[in-house]
Scaffold this motif. Structure first.
Motif, mmCIF file in Angstrom:
data_model
loop_
_atom_site.group_PDB
_atom_site.id
_atom_site.type_symbol
_atom_site.label_atom_id
_atom_site.label_comp_id
_atom_site.label_asym_id
_atom_site.label_seq_id
_atom_site.Cartn_x
_atom_site.Cartn_y
_atom_site.Cartn_z
ATOM 1 N N PRO A 256 0.815 -1.225 0.000
ATOM 2 C CA PRO A 256 0.000 0.000 0.000
ATOM 3 C C PRO A 256 0.843 1.267 0.000
ATOM 4 O O PRO A 256 1.827 1.371 0.731
ATOM 5 C CB PRO A 256 -0.806 -0.121 1.304
ATOM 6 N N ASP A 257 0.456 2.198 -0.827
ATOM 7 C CA ASP A 257 1.150 3.486 -0.907
ATOM 8 C C ASP A 257 0.482 4.454 0.063
ATOM 9 O O ASP A 257 -0.312 5.309 -0.323
ATOM 10 C CB ASP A 257 1.095 4.022 -2.343
ATOM 11 N N ASN A 258 0.800 4.294 1.352
ATOM 12 C CA ASN A 258 0.237 5.177 2.369
ATOM 13 C C ASN A 258 1.356 5.711 3.262
ATOM 14 O O ASN A 258 2.521 5.314 3.140
ATOM 15 C CB ASN A 258 -0.846 4.468 3.187
ATOM 16 N N ALA A 259 1.009 6.593 4.163
ATOM 17 C CA ALA A 259 2.013 7.260 4.991
ATOM 18 C C ALA A 259 2.866 6.282 5.807
ATOM 19 O O ALA A 259 4.098 6.418 5.843
ATOM 20 C CB ALA A 259 1.335 8.283 5.900
ATOM 21 N N TRP B 51 10.068 -1.224 5.891
ATOM 22 C CA TRP B 51 8.692 -1.690 6.080
ATOM 23 C C TRP B 51 8.658 -3.138 6.551
ATOM 24 O O TRP B 51 7.754 -3.541 7.281
ATOM 25 C CB TRP B 51 7.889 -1.531 4.787
ATOM 26 N N ARG B 52 9.668 -3.917 6.162
ATOM 27 C CA ARG B 52 9.690 -5.326 6.576
ATOM 28 C C ARG B 52 9.869 -5.440 8.092
ATOM 29 O O ARG B 52 9.207 -6.254 8.752
ATOM 30 C CB ARG B 52 10.813 -6.075 5.853
ATOM 31 N N GLN B 53 10.766 -4.624 8.632
ATOM 32 C CA GLN B 53 10.975 -4.640 10.078
ATOM 33 C C GLN B 53 9.727 -4.176 10.815
ATOM 34 O O GLN B 53 9.366 -4.713 11.863
ATOM 35 C CB GLN B 53 12.167 -3.742 10.437
ATOM 36 N N VAL C 89 -2.304 1.249 -7.044
ATOM 37 C CA VAL C 89 -3.720 0.887 -7.099
ATOM 38 C C VAL C 89 -4.379 1.176 -5.745
ATOM 39 O O VAL C 89 -4.083 0.512 -4.754
ATOM 40 C CB VAL C 89 -3.893 -0.603 -7.456
ATOM 41 N N PRO C 90 -5.274 2.154 -5.668
ATOM 42 C CA PRO C 90 -5.917 2.501 -4.388
ATOM 43 C C PRO C 90 -6.687 1.346 -3.759
ATOM 44 O O PRO C 90 -6.856 1.316 -2.538
ATOM 45 C CB PRO C 90 -6.865 3.642 -4.782
ATOM 46 N N ASP C 91 -7.141 0.390 -4.563
ATOM 47 C CA ASP C 91 -7.898 -0.748 -4.031
ATOM 48 C C ASP C 91 -7.108 -1.550 -3.002
ATOM 49 O O ASP C 91 -7.701 -2.256 -2.180
ATOM 50 C CB ASP C 91 -8.309 -1.691 -5.166
ATOM 51 N N PHE C 92 -5.785 -1.465 -3.045
ATOM 52 C CA PHE C 92 -4.973 -2.275 -2.142
ATOM 53 C C PHE C 92 -4.629 -1.554 -0.843
ATOM 54 O O PHE C 92 -3.882 -2.099 -0.017
ATOM 55 C CB PHE C 92 -3.700 -2.735 -2.855
ATOM 56 N N LEU C 93 -5.164 -0.359 -0.632
ATOM 57 C CA LEU C 93 -4.981 0.316 0.647
ATOM 58 C C LEU C 93 -5.744 -0.442 1.732
ATOM 59 O O LEU C 93 -6.822 -0.980 1.474
ATOM 60 C CB LEU C 93 -5.480 1.755 0.562
#
Length: 376
Positions: A88-91, A99-101, A278-282
């Motif tokens: 997801p492309d979010n804050a 992000w993995r950690q 893709v916003p659907d994956f937020l």
């Protein structure tokens, strides 16, 4: 060396156009393979004969079709395989140093519920299928009517084998597809076509001596390089399996209530994983940060309405509660969970004793026994 014929050059130009169209639809890449999976067929049969597919009978019922895509749609001579990234492309993702950690830390917060990253947003089946259909329509507008069939994890298709054959990536030791530019955090989809697009060449493996995915698997479901026993996999246990979760595996599941990302989080190649456009994956309904208690409080009506359009809805409310009960039992065992939270969890479990189905009740009772840290 013979020069290429004009028809060959025309098809190569079509491929360049095809890749541009695929990227315009937010696919990370598209590659082409032929339909020869003769080398993969015996490996599939060996895996099935060993019973590693568990209760996934659909894997064996159409095994002969999986090994020969040309039988799935008359006239098929090529398979177009696409990749669609889903991080997801979010804050929280954009600001995380790693992000993995950040995701691994959630496993240490025993009162939190961990849902596999791919399932936190809209059902990928619908998203990919709609866009693949659009791509097929655009191909028809470009070259004229042609025969095709779209698949998104919805039929007897050996997706990873076809993707590997097409050069979209290589099969990692966890059996998932890996890509140098995108790791493994992506969905796959296919269009079987009767068009002689030029095929792409496979790429070499880049796992080397790394065994991070094997070493981290909580249930040791990855029994060796490129070998997965689905019966031990947390994704299988929480999604595909409809019956009781084996007693010996419950403590190993921790707070994972739908799927498991551990092998992907440990993979060094996922430092290159791409954020999705893709916003659907937020994430929906705070599934990227939600407590076990919050999810346990949902009624069946809540479950159905809040998971409308989600892949989670397909497992049904009973399996959802079963999974949560195991997670809550493990929270009661955890030294990282406060006594106050344990009291709340215990009370919440007690209140459902009279209204739970036999399957959920069996896991609920097991969970309550974990208060004394004794596994029974």
């Amino acid at each position: 060396m013979n020069s290429r014929s004009q028809s060959e050059l025309d098809w190569i130009n079509q491929i360049d156009w095809l890749r541009e169209e695929a990227r315009a639809l937010d696919f990370g890449d598209i590659k082409v393979s032929d339909t020869d999976l003769s080398q993969a067929g015996p490996k599939l049969r060996e895996w099935l004969d060993a019973g590693c597919h568990g209760d996934m009978n659909y894997m064996s019922e159409h095994a002969h079709l999986r090994a020969d895509p040309s039988k799935l749609h008359p006239g098929t001579i090529r398979v177009l395989t696409v990749r669609m990234d889903y991080l997801p492309d979010n804050a929280p993702m954009r600001t995380a140093l790693d992000w993995r950690q950040k995701e691994m830390q959630k496993l240490e917060q025993g009162e939190q519920a961990v849902v596999a990253m791919y399932a936190r947003g809209r059902d990928y089946h619908k998203v990919l299928r709609n866009r693949l259909q659009t791509l097929a329509d655009r191909i028809a507008s470009k070259i004229g009517p042609f025969g095709y069939r779209v698949f998104v994890d919805s039929g007897p298709v050996m997706e990873v084998e076809l993707a590997q054959k097409s050069g979209l990536g290589w099969r990692g030791k966890h059996t998932l597809l890996l890509n140098r530019e995108a790791g493994s955090m992506f969905f796959l989809g296919e269009i079987l076509v009767d068009v002689p697009f030029p095929v792409d060449a496979p790429v070499t493996s880049h796992c080397g001596e790394c065994s991070a995915c094997i070493d981290i698997c909580p249930t040791q479901a990855i029994t060796g390089p490129y070998q997965l026993d689905a019966r031990r996999c947390i994704s299988y246990l929480t999604i595909e399996s409809k019956g009781p979760i084996p007693l010996e595996l419950r403590p190993l599941m921790g707070n994972r209530v739908y799927g498991c990302d551990d092998c992907q989080l440990a993979c060094p190649w996922n430092k290159f994983a791409q954020l999705s456009q893709v916003p659907d994956f937020l994430p929906r309904h705070h599934l990227d940060h939600v407590s076990l208690l919050d999810l346990w409080s949902w009624s069946e009506e809540d479950f159905l309405s809040r998971h409308e359009g989600s892949p989670i809805r397909r497992i049904g409310y009973e399996a959802w509660q079963r999974n949560l009960a195991v997670g809550m039992g493990n929270a009661l065992r955890s030294d990282a969970v406060s006594e106050q939270d344990k009291q709340l969890i215990g009370n919440a479990l007690q209140k459902r004793r009279q209204s739970s189905t036999p399957l959920v009740l069996e896991h609920l009772e097991w969970a309550l026994k974990q208060i004394s840290n004794q596994v029974n």
